[in-house]
Design a protein around this motif. Structure first.
Motif, PDB file in Angstrom:
ATOM      1  N   LEU A 128      -4.662  35.303 -13.667  1.00 53.23           N
ATOM      2  CA  LEU A 128      -4.917  35.458 -15.102  1.00 53.23           C
ATOM      3  C   LEU A 128      -6.360  35.905 -15.364  1.00 53.23           C
ATOM      4  CD1 LEU A 128      -3.062  32.317 -16.561  1.00 53.23           C
ATOM      5  CD2 LEU A 128      -2.324  34.709 -16.697  1.00 53.23           C
ATOM      6  N   VAL A 129      -7.299  35.415 -14.564  1.00 56.63           N
ATOM      7  CA  VAL A 129      -8.695  35.849 -14.678  1.00 56.63           C
ATOM      8  C   VAL A 129      -8.805  37.344 -14.339  1.00 56.63           C
ATOM      9  CG1 VAL A 129     -11.042  35.540 -13.759  1.00 56.63           C
ATOM     10  CG2 VAL A 129      -9.581  33.538 -14.146  1.00 56.63           C
ATOM     11  N   VAL A 130      -8.116  37.750 -13.289  1.00 59.96           N
ATOM     12  CA  VAL A 130      -8.119  39.154 -12.858  1.00 59.96           C
ATOM     13  C   VAL A 130      -7.504  40.050 -13.933  1.00 59.96           C
ATOM     14  CG1 VAL A 130      -7.155  40.787 -11.171  1.00 59.96           C
ATOM     15  CG2 VAL A 130      -8.092  38.591 -10.386  1.00 59.96           C
ATOM     16  N   LEU A 131      -6.371  39.629 -14.491  1.00 63.05           N
ATOM     17  CA  LEU A 131      -5.697  40.433 -15.513  1.00 63.05           C
ATOM     18  C   LEU A 131      -6.583  40.660 -16.732  1.00 63.05           C
ATOM     19  CD1 LEU A 131      -2.015  39.106 -15.584  1.00 63.05           C
ATOM     20  CD2 LEU A 131      -2.818  41.300 -14.711  1.00 63.05           C
ATOM     21  N   GLU A 132      -7.261  39.626 -17.177  1.00 59.88           N
ATOM     22  CA  GLU A 132      -8.130  39.777 -18.351  1.00 59.88           C
ATOM     23  C   GLU A 132      -9.292  40.722 -18.040  1.00 59.88           C
ATOM     24  OE1 GLU A 132      -9.039  39.617 -22.172  1.00 59.88           O
ATOM     25  OE2 GLU A 132      -7.272  38.656 -21.306  1.00 59.88           O
ATOM     26  N   ALA A 133      -9.842  40.620 -16.830  1.00 62.35           N
ATOM     27  CA  ALA A 133     -10.928  41.527 -16.432  1.00 62.35           C
ATOM     28  C   ALA A 133     -10.443  42.978 -16.410  1.00 62.35           C
ATOM     29  CB  ALA A 133     -11.458  41.124 -15.052  1.00 62.35           C
ATOM     30  N   ALA A 134      -9.222  43.178 -15.913  1.00 65.08           N
ATOM     31  CA  ALA A 134      -8.660  44.540 -15.846  1.00 65.08           C
ATOM     32  C   ALA A 134      -8.405  45.101 -17.245  1.00 65.08           C
ATOM     33  CB  ALA A 134      -7.367  44.522 -15.034  1.00 65.08           C
ATOM     34  N   LYS A 135      -7.948  44.236 -18.166  1.00 62.08           N
ATOM     35  CA  LYS A 135      -7.751  44.671 -19.559  1.00 62.08           C
ATOM     36  C   LYS A 135      -9.087  45.078 -20.185  1.00 62.08           C
ATOM     37  CE  LYS A 135      -3.724  41.701 -20.334  1.00 62.08           C
ATOM     38  NZ  LYS A 135      -3.258  40.429 -20.936  1.00 62.08           N
TER      39      LYS A 135
END
Length: 285
Positions: A128-135
């Protein structure tokens, strides 16, 4: 120039996530039947769980130094900013290896825009941390903005999980042989969490019926602001129970944003089949 987000396979994200958000991934290694496999590339969780059910004990190792050197060098040569958000340094040597390779590459390319961050998170909590960074990268945010958000988000990510059989945690050195034996005998289900990147036993619940109720109580005690976050659930090849937990969460908190994924081969080799893990941001986020 676009900022690239790099994650490792312990984030337990699906290929759909990597493709949709243009995330690059490096694999931890899974050792099974005297062969080495790349987590999420040449071996998949179901294979690992079936092997464990048949009494096999897969082992894992961190992402290889050469893999990091190759990836970092390619971004250094093109001068494209790269942010690697790493699996908890308390659970794997992968972060330390990445830091060593970052230093090595920066000896040749001192201005390389490569950043290596220890999330202290695991599984979909890390994902979830990775996904938000990618967004954020897709939305054109700066390197500093992405790193600041990811660091803060990771520090406030709660991991509440349980395993079906303490024997697997014993093999991984997480509980004593006596605790594993007694727990299995008495049908005790442990609730664990992650604190400063480490696995910490939280409570012991007698019988599996009370388990999800207690996990939801812990979620209510620790979390909040439900309408503005995505909840993560990962499972050790037990989608039915993961879905059951998701339904209970929707009913109790009115949450619709829930990501459900299988615990990947690397983490699953230690937690075992039947693991259920819950991830959310705590009240102080």
């Amino acid at each position: 120039m676009n900022i690239k987000i790099l994650a490792d396979s312990a984030s337990d994200l699906s290929k759909d996530h990597y493709n949709e958000f243009d995330i690059e991934m490096v694999s931890l290694t899974v050792h099974l039947d005297e062969k080495d496999y790349e987590d999420g590339q040449t071996i998949y969780p179901k294979t690992v769980y079936d092997a464990m059910r048949n009494g096999k004990a897969p082992k894992t190792s961190q992402v290889s130094p050469q893999t990091f050197k190759s990836v970092f060098t390619s971004y250094a040569e093109s001068n494209q900013p790269l942010i690697y958000l790493a699996f908890s340094s308390e659970l794997s040597g992968t972060y330390q290896t990445a830091k060593m390779m970052e230093q090595e590459v920066k000896e040749e390319y001192p201005d390389a825009p490569i950043h290596v961050i220890d999330t202290k998170c695991a599984s979909i909590g890390y994902g979830l941390v990775v996904l938000e960074a990618a967004k954020m990268a897709k939305a054109g945010k700066s390197v500093d903005e992405i790193i600041d958000d990811a660091t803060r988000r990771a520090a406030h990510m709660e991991h509440i999980f349980t395993v079906d059989d303490l024997e697997y945690l014993y093999r991984g050195g997480r509980v004593s042989k006596t605790a594993a034996f007694v727990g299995t005998l008495l049908k005790i289900k442990p609730i664990l969490h992650v604190e400063s990147g480490k696995l910490i036993p939280l409570e012991k619940i007698r019988g599996s019926k009370k388990l999800f109720g207690r996990m939801l109580e812990l979620m209510e005690e620790r979390g909040g602001n439900w309408e503005n976050q995505t909840i993560g659930i990962s499972h050790g090849d037990d989608l039915d129970r993961a879905q059951q937990l998701a339904d209970m969460i929707k009913e109790r908190f009115g949450i619709n944003q829930i990501e459900i994924e299988m615990v990947g081969s690397a983490i699953g080799a230690h937690s075992g089949p039947g693991t259920i893990a819950l991830f959310f941001l705590n009240k102080s986020f």
